[in-house]
Design a protein around this motif. Structure first.
Motif, short mmCIF file in Angstrom:
data_model
loop_
_atom_site.label_atom_id
_atom_site.label_comp_id
_atom_site.label_asym_id
_atom_site.label_seq_id
_atom_site.Cartn_x
_atom_site.Cartn_y
_atom_site.Cartn_z
N CYS A 94 35.57 -32.61 16.19
CA CYS A 94 35.99 -31.21 16.21
C CYS A 94 37.01 -31.05 17.33
N LEU A 95 38.24 -30.83 16.95
CA LEU A 95 39.34 -30.69 17.91
C LEU A 95 40.03 -29.35 17.63
N PRO A 96 39.62 -28.28 18.30
CA PRO A 96 40.22 -26.95 18.03
C PRO A 96 41.74 -26.96 18.12
N TYR A 97 42.27 -27.75 19.04
CA TYR A 97 43.72 -27.92 19.12
C TYR A 97 44.03 -29.39 19.34
N MET A 98 44.97 -29.91 18.56
CA MET A 98 45.42 -31.29 18.68
C MET A 98 46.87 -31.31 19.14
N ALA A 99 47.13 -32.05 20.20
CA ALA A 99 48.50 -32.27 20.64
C ALA A 99 49.16 -33.34 19.78
N LEU A 100 50.46 -33.34 19.79
CA LEU A 100 51.19 -34.32 18.98
C LEU A 100 50.87 -35.74 19.44
N GLN A 101 50.55 -35.89 20.72
CA GLN A 101 50.21 -37.22 21.25
C GLN A 101 48.90 -37.75 20.67
N GLN A 102 48.08 -36.89 20.07
CA GLN A 102 46.81 -37.31 19.47
C GLN A 102 46.93 -37.58 17.97
N HIS A 103 48.13 -37.64 17.47
CA HIS A 103 48.34 -37.78 16.04
C HIS A 103 47.67 -39.04 15.47
N HIS A 104 47.56 -40.07 16.28
CA HIS A 104 46.99 -41.32 15.79
C HIS A 104 45.52 -41.17 15.40
N LEU A 105 44.84 -40.14 15.92
CA LEU A 105 43.43 -39.96 15.59
C LEU A 105 43.21 -39.65 14.12
N LEU A 106 44.23 -39.11 13.47
CA LEU A 106 44.08 -38.76 12.05
C LEU A 106 43.91 -40.00 11.18
#
Length: 637
Positions: free
Chosen positions: A392-404
């Motif tokens: 659960c990530l209410p907001y994702m930064a672009l730097q976290q894109h790899h988590l998808l």
């Protein structure tokens, strides 16, 4: 420093952090109290590796387009005895020329900063209300070197929130299901069932406060979710180098040493023995080249032995474990085996108390879940949805894109404002466009599974009608029970209670049909259902099984189904838009024709009247003197 660290753990607030935008370095931490790194000063820019994305979460994408904004975000724990870290950030910007003390590195016309609170308790709205006031005062100083107010904020929050109960009035502050239903209407139920299936759901809108508000409001519909269901929702690893990845694989290669159930103190039980027997195949399939087969057939083993562990490796119970513990064929035996040690967690000294003890041991009582590792009520809620790699990530930064696309992440409910997230549709199962109240589901099979039944449509229509009626009363809007926020949450609690009660009944096909047979089939293979079903919940005996809105079909159901189809299917939307366009055109044309024809008739009528009047007027004038002559003519004979 050590005593300060111990005091830090005792209080609900871990750190107060200031994040700024540097014209050369980008987003960076400028101040932290207590220091984020124990051996560094308050003004250090260094961060723990697990929190490397903190600056980008606190200062979101596109923040320069708004004067102020608020962000909710989650950070992974730093140690095994911690849970998810809940972050609230208030962003503001000010003109550089307005500063009383302008530092040398301020080279732009505006200065952008965020003040963040990192907390161990999910009191988003309460933290936001306090933080907004302090952020405003901090910027009014016009001198960002004045940090005494931030230290006072840390002491005040820990003093006022220490021992606070996670009650609805505090946890749900600022989250309005009423507004959510007014905007999404019956689609709220689709979102509810979508998360029950543990799918990859991406919310998209800007600014961030609208994004996190909508996402967290949806989660607040799940009973107990905000209070106790998010403690494992941020267990992920930041993107690391290749060498670190290789060392990670080597360290997890011995996963067979651990059990596949996140519980402690249950050694020598039948459940643990069964789990140890089935864990190695799942471990091998997770980290071997054929990971796809393992993902679909097995649930992954953990690399931790405690619910408090901060490891990001996820696992779901192997089906054979739950068949032994809670198979539909042998439900009684399995549940007795699992519930033999119900008090194993009650006396555990290391468990942090996140809810105030209540006098009544009834519906409000919360105990440690035997299998889920979450604090549960007597119904086994909250469901363990955000566990074992479901984020659960209410907001994702672009730097976290790899988590998808991370193989250790089995799903997510995340929010984003960057359009790049929305464009890569293949990385998510559903995209929720908050602005247009649109839920885009790419897979036709998933759309079929989430198709609302007649009973579901009745339930959604019931909510919408109660929310929309009498909403024009500015004094009573949202303050009453029926149609209010608490009432809406109570309806969803009834919905999930009835669903769970129906699931444990014998010969329950007809009961579950009202929820949708495809949906039930998909839900029964999810992690949250298997864990819930593997344990015994005696309080469910008092819940009436069956859909709350079950019943015979009627003409109203046909109208409701037709309205739902027109509003949601692509073909229905096209027909609806065409009908609206046509109706507008007809009305406009009718008005134009009416005006033109009506005007012509009026003109013709007036012209005829005037013509007749002109014809009649001479006759009247010539006949006017005739009465004087006509009698003479009559008298003459």
């Amino acid at each position: 420093m050590e005593s300060q660290g111990r005091d830090e753990v005792k209080g609900p607030v871990l750190h107060i952090v200031v994040v700024g935008f540097h014209h050369k370095k980008g987003c960076q931490v400028e101040f932290s109290y207590p220091p984020l790194m124990p051996d560094e000063g308050h003004d250090s820019n260094l961060l723990p590796e697990e929190w490397k994305y903190l600056p980008f979460l606190a200062l979101p994408d596109g923040a320069h387009n708004y004067q102020e904004d608020t962000v909710y975000f989650h950070l992974p724990p730093l140690s095994g005895d911690m849970k998810c870290v809940y972050g609230v950030s208030c962003y503001r910007q000010i003109e550089a020329k307005a500063l009383k003390v302008r530092q040398a590195d301020v080279t732009r016309e505006t200065v952008q900063k965020s003040v963040c609170v990192l907390s161990r308790v999910p009191l988003y709205g309460l933290l936001q209300a306090k933080l907004q006031l302090i952020t405003h005062a901090y910027f009014e100083e016009k001198d960002f070197s004045q940090i005494s107010i931030l230290k006072e904020l840390y002491d005040h929050m820990n003093g006022s929130l220490r021992g606070s109960a996670l009650e609805g009035s505090q946890v749900y502050l600022g989250l309005s299901p009423r507004d959510l239903i007014l905007h999404f209407r019956h689609k709220v139920l689709i979102l509810f069932k979508l998360i029950l299936l543990e799918k990859k759901v991406l919310f998209y809108v800007s600014p961030v406060n609208r994004l996190v508000g909508a996402l967290m409001t949806v989660l607040s519909l799940f009973p107990g979710m905000l209070e106790h269901g998010l403690v494992d929702s941020s267990h992920y690893r930041p993107k690391s180098s290749v060498s670190e990845d290789l060392s990670l694989l080597e360290s997890v290669s011995g996963a067979e040493e651990f059990v596949s159930v996140s519980v402690t103190d249950i050694a020598n039980t039948a459940l643990e023995l069964e789990a140890e027997g089935t864990a190695p195949p799942a471990a091998e399939s997770l980290f071997s080249g054929n990971s796809a087969e393992g993902d679909s057939n097995h649930l992954k083993p953990p690399s931790r032995t405690s619910p408090e562990s901060s490891e990001s490796d996820w696992e779901t119970l192997d089906p054979s474990v739950l068949e032994e513990g809670g198979s539909p064929k042998e439900p009684a035996e399995g549940r007795e085996a699992v519930s033999e040690l119900p008090d194993a967690f009650d006396s555990k000294p290391g468990t942090p108390i996140t809810v105030q003890p209540q006098a009544l041991s009834g519906q409000g009582a919360v105990i440690q879940g035997l299998v889920s590792g979450l604090e549960e009520d007597q119904y086994g809620l909250p469901l363990p949805i955000f566990t074992k790699g479901y984020l659960c990530l209410p907001y994702m930064a672009l730097q976290q894109h790899h988590l998808l696309s991370d193989v250790t992440v089995r799903g997510f409910v995340a929010g984003a404002t960057n359009i790049l997230f929305r464009q890569q549709r293949h990385l998510s199962d559903a995209i929720v466009e908050v602005e247009e109240a649109r839920v885009q589901i790419h897979d036709p099979e998933l759309r079929k599974i989430l198709s609302l039944t007649t009973a579901d449509l009745r339930f959604a229509d019931y909510l919408v009608k109660h929310v929309t009626e009498n909403r024009d009363d500015v004094f009573l809007d949202g303050t009453g029970w029926e149609g209010g926020d608490e009432w809406i949450r109570a309806q969803f609690t009834l919905y999930i209670h009835s669903l769970l009660s129906s699931a444990i009944q014998q010969d329950n096909e007809r009961l579950l049909a009202d929820y949708g047979a495809p949906f039930i089939t998909a839900w029964k293979i999810t992690h949250n259902y298997r864990v819930w079903y593997s344990n015994k919940h005696p309080a469910m005996a008092a819940i009436t099984p069956g859909h709350p809105f079950q019943g015979q079909y009627s003409v109203a159901d046909v109208k409701l189904r037709l309205s739902h189809s027109v509003q949601n299917s692509e073909r229905g939307k096209k027909i609806g838009n065409a009908m609206m366009t046509t109706s507008r055109t007809v009305v406009q044309t009718g008005k134009a024709v009416g005006q033109s024809v009506g005007g012509a008739l009026t003109s013709a009528k007036s012209a005829m009247s005037s013509w007749f009047s002109t014809l009649a007027q001479p006759a009247a004038v010539s006949a006017y003197p005739e009465p004087a002559t006509e009698p003479a003519m009559e008298v003459k004979p």
